[in-house]
Every structure is written in C-alpha cells, then in structure tokens.
Scaffold this active site. Structure first.
Site, mmCIF file in Angstrom:
data_model
loop_
_atom_site.group_PDB
_atom_site.id
_atom_site.type_symbol
_atom_site.label_atom_id
_atom_site.label_comp_id
_atom_site.label_asym_id
_atom_site.label_seq_id
_atom_site.Cartn_x
_atom_site.Cartn_y
_atom_site.Cartn_z
ATOM 1 C CE1 TYR A 97 38.271 41.861 35.207
ATOM 2 C CE2 TYR A 97 39.631 41.439 37.137
ATOM 3 C CZ TYR A 97 38.701 41.006 36.211
ATOM 4 O OH TYR A 97 38.216 39.737 36.290
ATOM 5 C CG HIS A 99 39.594 38.336 30.809
ATOM 6 N ND1 HIS A 99 39.863 39.584 31.314
ATOM 7 C CD2 HIS A 99 38.509 37.891 31.502
ATOM 8 C CE1 HIS A 99 38.990 39.874 32.270
ATOM 9 N NE2 HIS A 99 38.152 38.865 32.401
#
Length: 276
Positions: free
Chosen positions: A47, A105
C-alpha cells in the site's frame, strides 16, 4: 465493538482498510478513525502507506495494547530472508516493535509454502508479530497450509461481499475456528445504488452500504475492513453495527447473484478452478 478471538489475539470485527490511502490523506483518515473508536487498522507493504499509518498511531495516544494493527508481506518477497527484511522494514515504518497480525498478502506460484510458514512462525516466536495468517488463499492452499503443514493461521483475508459467494471457504474455515477478514466488503463502492439493497436500506432508515456491511458482520467468524477516508463514511460504517436485519432481508440478499469479483490482479489464483 465485538471482537473475534483467534490464535491468541482479539480481532475487532470492524476495522479500517487503508488500500489506496496515501500520505497526509492516509494519516488524517487513520487519526479520524481512531478518534471515532476504531481499534483495528489494516495496512500492507504494497500500500505504500505504513509510515502514514505509523504516524497516526503515534499521534493518537492510544495504548498499544488497545490497538490491533495488521500488515502484510508482498507476494514477491516470500523467500525466508526477504520475509524477515520486509517485516523489519514494516515495523520501522509503523514505529512499532510488533504488529498483531502479519499476513502473506498473495500466494506466489513459486513459493515454498513450508518455508514461508517456518519464517512467519519464527517472526511470531521472536515477538515481531502476535499472530500470522494469509490473504487470498484458495481452498486447496488453505488445506495444504492447515492440514499438511500445520500452520497456525489466524485468518484468511479475502474479497467478500454481497455480490461474491465465499461459502466453501467460509464453511471450511469455520470448521477450523479460523475467521475470514473481508476486504472490499462494500464491493469497492458499487453498492450505493443497488436496487435490492436500497429497498432494504429504506426499510431500516439506513444506506445500502450499511446493509451490506451488517450482512457480513452478522455471520459467525467474519470481520470486515472497509476503506473509508472521510469521517462521515467511517461513522456510517460504525453505525451499521446498530442495524437489525430480518429474515426477509437475508432472503433477498441470499438471492442476489454472487459471482462478481472486483479484485483480480494478473498473478491471482485461478479462483474458478481453486474451490475443490
């Protein structure tokens, strides 16, 4: 706010997702959420906002023990040494000595799954994270991780909303007392004018997004992390907890087509072939 207990941690069922929030906007959003009562903040290496999240946490004055922080290692960093480096970098950016949940992830087709979990367990044993888990794992990957490797998975974070069926994974994980953390729980903003949800929302003096969020949070073993940058949206998501959906509402939602996936990067698993 209700919490889920998993692998020794207490996970608030409603958290703040921060995907696509950057810089000062991210910091301001996290500060706002914490001031409103959120205690579950979700971020990730990919992110690019861990520094902003860390700054907001540091400015909040909230006791560390009262806050749940999740971050994630990216799919191209799943070699043992790379996992260690990635975790160290994340902790430094977050200004924390540990996170509460450290997740893979995305799965990688080249990863050695046993070695990945060995590395994650070492991080847990060394106090870098209180628990470990995964994101975007298919049912076969979950079975291999849990039944073959014996990995102490605290959750599987997956796309889950009223327009996407996740019953097979939900049923399997429920049998193992492992929660789902639903990302994109509002279908990335696509529910605001959904006709059936709008009708239900009018009945309850609510919004379609609140109806969709409450439908998720009414399910056993499900948490959700909607992204919300504005205080009004953050408060609206908190207010969804007050809704009381009835059986008619749930029947309408159950009848909706549930084949719409909105998060599917090029390296994602072949979801339609990965439910056996």
């Amino acid at each position: 706010m209700d919490n889920l207990t998993t692998q020794g941690i207490s996970l608030p069922r409603l958290g703040l997702g921060t995907f696509r929030l950057q810089g000062d906007a991210c910091r301001t959003a996290v500060e706002s959420a914490l001031s409103l009562g959120y205690r579950h903040i979700d971020t990730a290496t990919m992110y690019g906002n861990e520094e902003a999240v860390g700054a907001a946490i540091a400015a909040s004055g909230i006791a560390r023990a009262d806050l749940h922080v999740t971050t994630k290692v990216w799919h191209d960093q799943l070699a043992p040494d790379a996992i260690r480096r990635a975790c160290d970098v994340s902790l430094d950016k977050l200004r924390l000595d540990r996170v509460d949940l450290y997740l893979v992830h995305w799965p990688s087709p080249t990863m050695n799954l046993g070695a990945v979990f060995d590395s994650l367990v070492k991080l847990k044993e060394e106090g870098c994270t209180r628990a470990i888990g995964v994101c975007n794992f298919t049912l076969p990957l979950l079975r291999e991780s849990i039944e073959t490797i014996g990995a102490p998975i605290a959750c599987n974070q997956i796309e889950y909303h009223v327009l996407l069926e996740q019953t097979p994974i939900h049923t399997y994980l429920a049998g193992k007392a492992i929660p789902i953390v639903a990302y994109a729980p509002l279908a990335q903003g696509r529910l605001a004018e959904h006709p059936q949800l709008t009708a239900i929302a009018k009945k309850h003096d609510a919004s379609p997004a609140q109806v969709a969020l409450k439908w998720l949070l009414d399910q056993d073993g499900v948490a959700a992390i909607p992204k919300a940058g504005r205080p009004a949206s953050q408060q609206s998501n908190l207010d969804a907890l007050k809704l009381r959906l009835d059986d008619d509402d749930r029947r309408v939602i159950a009848a909706l087509p549930k084949n719409q996936r909105f998060v599917n990067p090029g390296f994602a698993p072949a979801w339609d072939k990965a439910t056996a």
